[in-house]
Design a protein around this motif. Structure first.
Motif, PDB file in Angstrom:
ATOM      1  N   GLY A 123      52.407  12.360  55.923  1.00 33.62           N
ATOM      2  CA  GLY A 123      51.236  11.304  56.009  1.00 33.62           C
ATOM      3  C   GLY A 123      49.966  12.002  56.206  1.00 33.62           C
ATOM      4  O   GLY A 123      49.023  11.431  55.597  1.00 33.62           O
ATOM      5  N   GLY A 124      49.777  13.224  56.632  1.00 30.76           N
ATOM      6  CA  GLY A 124      48.413  13.862  56.625  1.00 30.76           C
ATOM      7  C   GLY A 124      48.349  14.417  54.998  1.00 30.76           C
ATOM      8  O   GLY A 124      46.922  14.225  54.763  1.00 30.76           O
ATOM      9  N   ARG A 125      49.181  14.634  54.210  1.00 37.76           N
ATOM     10  CA  ARG A 125      48.790  15.131  53.006  1.00 37.76           C
ATOM     11  C   ARG A 125      48.225  13.735  52.178  1.00 37.76           C
ATOM     12  O   ARG A 125      47.355  14.160  51.435  1.00 37.76           O
ATOM     13  N   ALA A 126      48.954  12.699  52.557  1.00 40.38           N
ATOM     14  CA  ALA A 126      48.578  11.382  51.735  1.00 40.38           C
ATOM     15  C   ALA A 126      46.942  10.939  52.201  1.00 40.38           C
ATOM     16  O   ALA A 126      46.552  10.093  51.342  1.00 40.38           O
ATOM     17  N   HIS A 127      46.756  11.344  53.504  1.00 34.68           N
ATOM     18  CA  HIS A 127      45.393  10.984  53.968  1.00 34.68           C
ATOM     19  C   HIS A 127      44.500  12.056  53.919  1.00 34.68           C
ATOM     20  O   HIS A 127      43.428  12.092  54.410  1.00 34.68           O
ATOM     21  N   GLY A 128      44.401  12.888  53.035  1.00 33.01           N
ATOM     22  CA  GLY A 128      43.643  14.056  52.569  1.00 33.01           C
ATOM     23  C   GLY A 128      43.450  15.258  53.505  1.00 33.01           C
ATOM     24  O   GLY A 128      42.508  16.089  53.377  1.00 33.01           O
ATOM     25  N   ALA A 129      44.415  15.686  54.467  1.00 30.30           N
ATOM     26  CA  ALA A 129      44.617  16.719  55.279  1.00 30.30           C
ATOM     27  C   ALA A 129      45.027  17.854  54.356  1.00 30.30           C
ATOM     28  O   ALA A 129      45.925  17.738  53.798  1.00 30.30           O
ATOM     29  N   ASN A 130      44.433  19.013  54.640  1.00 29.81           N
ATOM     30  CA  ASN A 130      44.622  20.140  54.017  1.00 29.81           C
ATOM     31  C   ASN A 130      45.503  21.123  54.850  1.00 29.81           C
ATOM     32  O   ASN A 130      46.167  22.018  54.649  1.00 29.81           O
ATOM     33  N   TRP A 131      45.299  21.082  56.112  1.00 28.49           N
ATOM     34  CA  TRP A 131      45.737  21.796  57.192  1.00 28.49           C
ATOM     35  C   TRP A 131      46.306  21.046  58.411  1.00 28.49           C
ATOM     36  O   TRP A 131      45.558  20.267  58.969  1.00 28.49           O
ATOM     37  N   ILE A 132      47.308  21.225  59.265  1.00 23.57           N
ATOM     38  CA  ILE A 132      47.634  20.712  60.182  1.00 23.57           C
ATOM     39  C   ILE A 132      48.656  21.629  61.375  1.00 23.57           C
ATOM     40  O   ILE A 132      49.221  22.426  60.872  1.00 23.57           O
ATOM     41  N   VAL A 133      48.148  21.410  62.423  1.00 24.82           N
ATOM     42  CA  VAL A 133      48.866  21.914  63.417  1.00 24.82           C
ATOM     43  C   VAL A 133      49.783  21.007  64.219  1.00 24.82           C
ATOM     44  O   VAL A 133      49.606  19.911  64.873  1.00 24.82           O
ATOM     45  N   PHE A 134      51.180  21.531  64.498  1.00 24.68           N
ATOM     46  CA  PHE A 134      51.849  20.619  65.238  1.00 24.68           C
ATOM     47  C   PHE A 134      52.075  21.157  66.440  1.00 24.68           C
ATOM     48  O   PHE A 134      52.490  22.288  66.893  1.00 24.68           O
TER      49      PHE A 134
END
Length: 508
Positions: free
Chosen positions: A64-75
């Motif tokens: 979901g993040g990738r589809a909305h333009g996020a390059n980095w994510i912390v879980f």
């Protein structure tokens, strides 16, 4: 220029002059001034099925993040007794699988820490094959759900500081690498006192980098068909037994979607910056259940999480979900934290976060933003420090690329104004519970001529600088000042703001 602005400039030893028109492009080397950084959008606060109040698989958050333009994510799943007991290693396995599935994303396995004596914070670091073990050790030793240390008390505040010292010592001895802590939704419940923020920062400088300038759960303010709407960020609360008593009623509501600590000019954030020390702001999704998603969590007994430490995989109904608890967005869908990096890597993002090369925006208000300050032969950008000879001029240059595509609300956002905010650096606060910086003012506002995709560039010059000060930039699609969001009647796409982190001007 207003009387108040003249008073600030006089009191700070500054006289100002500014160009009211866009700065001529041929005369300006923007990359040279603002730094040649790649700006990566991301999110440091998300939740999965391993949280007691969420539902997504790790790879679904990443997708979901990738589809909305996020390059980095912390879980960052919540600290919890059952989470510490059985969830950390399975989360790490799912996290590793998501990394393999989406090698173009920069991903971290972190934790949402229940901070003793306070509320929540993002914690993440790198520890290689010991990541799960180190996260579990921290959670077991310092999380208030596992240590019975939720109440506001001196003893619990001290435990929180011991947790920060643990992170610092683990980094010093190379057990973990580059820990980062961000205080989440700081005033949602008023439980983090100003003196606690200062203590966190001073106990672990470079590790505790700042706070969420805007909380997640921004979709919670949408009007609901039954009239039972929530509030942007879940800021629908009133003072409680563990709240710091000095906060006014307005601090318990978001203002244009942003925490009062950030949105109030001359308020709590500015009181921290006036000490001349780093304190950065971010934005995030706090993704639990994302508005409009067709996924739902299967019905399970009420004690399911306490037994399993994980919810079953969500199922797809094919029907968009709009009612509570669907109060969030996917990473990058509405809130974005942009970090300036010298290399596209985990190390690059960590370095940029710690350095404060950060700006954050809602609803795609602009495509990009660049801020630089120069004096003589030196220059600095977001999070930086500029060395200024006493009596010299200081010029800030602000560049924005206007939006040219519809956001999740269905319209192309229009940047209505950019504000330059400045305040004197006065040194450490005599009272650690200070929440005001009276010398801070909006010293210049610009209203760009709107055209989709257009780049606008403005400058403002401070003449004959005599005392240290800091500058920061914000922008909006409307109001001159952010106003309190109305509970149950706050469409987040109608009131958009961006905030950039400060630049300090030091006198030499």
């Amino acid at each position: 220029m207003t009387t108040d602005r003249r008073r600030f400039l006089k009191g700070a030893g500054l006289a100002a002059a500014a160009a009211g028109l866009p700065f001529p492009a041929p005369a300006l080397d923007l990359p040279g001034l603002c730094g040649r950084y790649e700006w990566l959008a991301g999110d440091h606060h998300t939740h999965s099925q391993y949280s007691y109040d969420a539902m997504y698989r790790i790879d679904q958050i990443a997708a979901g993040g990738r589809a909305h333009g996020a390059n980095w994510i912390v879980f960052t799943d919540h600290g919890h007794a059952e989470h510490e007991k059985v969830s950390v290693e399975p989360t790490e396995a799912d996290f590793a699988a998501a990394r393999r599935k989406y090698p173009d994303l920069l991903l971290w396995h972190g934790l949402e820490w229940n901070v003793p004596g306070a509320e929540h914070a993002t914690v993440f670091f790198q520890a290689g094959d010991r990541q799960a073990a180190k996260l579990r050790e921290f959670e077991r030793t310092f999380d208030w759900r596992l240590t019975n240390s939720e109440a506001s008390s001196l003893a619990n505040e001290a435990l929180a500081l011991r947790g920060l010292r643990w992170l610092a010592e683990q980094e010093r001895t190379r057990q973990i690498h580059a820990p980062v802590v961000v205080i989440n939704h700081p005033l949602r419940n008023g439980r983090v006192a100003p003196h606690e923020l200062r203590a966190y920062r001073d106990t672990a400088p470079g590790i505790v980098i700042g706070m969420e300038g805007a909380p997640g759960a921004q979709a919670d303010g949408f009007p609901k068909p039954l009239g039972n709407g929530g509030a942007r960020g879940g800021y629908i609360n009133n003072p409680g037994a563990n709240s710091w008593p000095g906060y006014p009623a307005e601090a318990y509501r978001t203002h244009g979607g942003w925490d009062w600590a950030t949105a109030k000019v001359g308020g709590l954030w500015d009181s921290l910056l006036a000490e001349g020390k780093p304190w950065w702001v971010t934005s995030n999704s706090d993704s639990h259940y994302n508005r409009g998603d067709t996924l739902v969590r299967p019905d399970v007994p009420g004690d399911w999480y306490d037994t399993h430490g994980k919810f079953p995989d969500p199922v797809d109904t094919g029907v968009p979900q709009l009612l509570a608890p669907y109060a969030d967005f996917y990473p990058g869908e509405f809130s974005r934290t942009y970090v300036g990096v010298t290399r596209r890597s985990l190390e690059g993002v960590l370095e940029g976060l710690r350095a404060g090369r950060i700006w954050a925006a809602h609803g795609g208000l602009v495509q990009d933003l660049a801020v630089g300050v120069h004096s003589g032969g030196s220059a600095a950008t977001l999070g930086g420090r500029l060395r200024v000879r006493r009596g010299s001029d200081v010029t800030i240059v602000v560049s924005a690329r206007l939006a040219d595509r519809p956001n999740g609300g269905g319209s192309v956002p229009r940047l209505a104004r950019l504000d330059v905010i400045a305040g004197p650096v006065t040194g450490p606060a005599a009272d650690p519970d200070t929440t005001t910086a009276p010398g801070t003012r909006v010293v210049r506002s610009f209203e760009p001529r709107w055209a989709p995709g257009r780049q606008v560039v403005f400058r403002h010059t401070f003449r004959n600088v005599r005392e240290p000060f800091y500058l920061r930039v914000r922008g909006s699609n409307g109001d001159a000042e952010p106003t309190p969001d109305v509970v149950g009647q706050a469409n987040p796409f109608e009131d958009l703001w961006l905030y950039a982190n400060p630049i300090f001007a030091d006198i030499c």
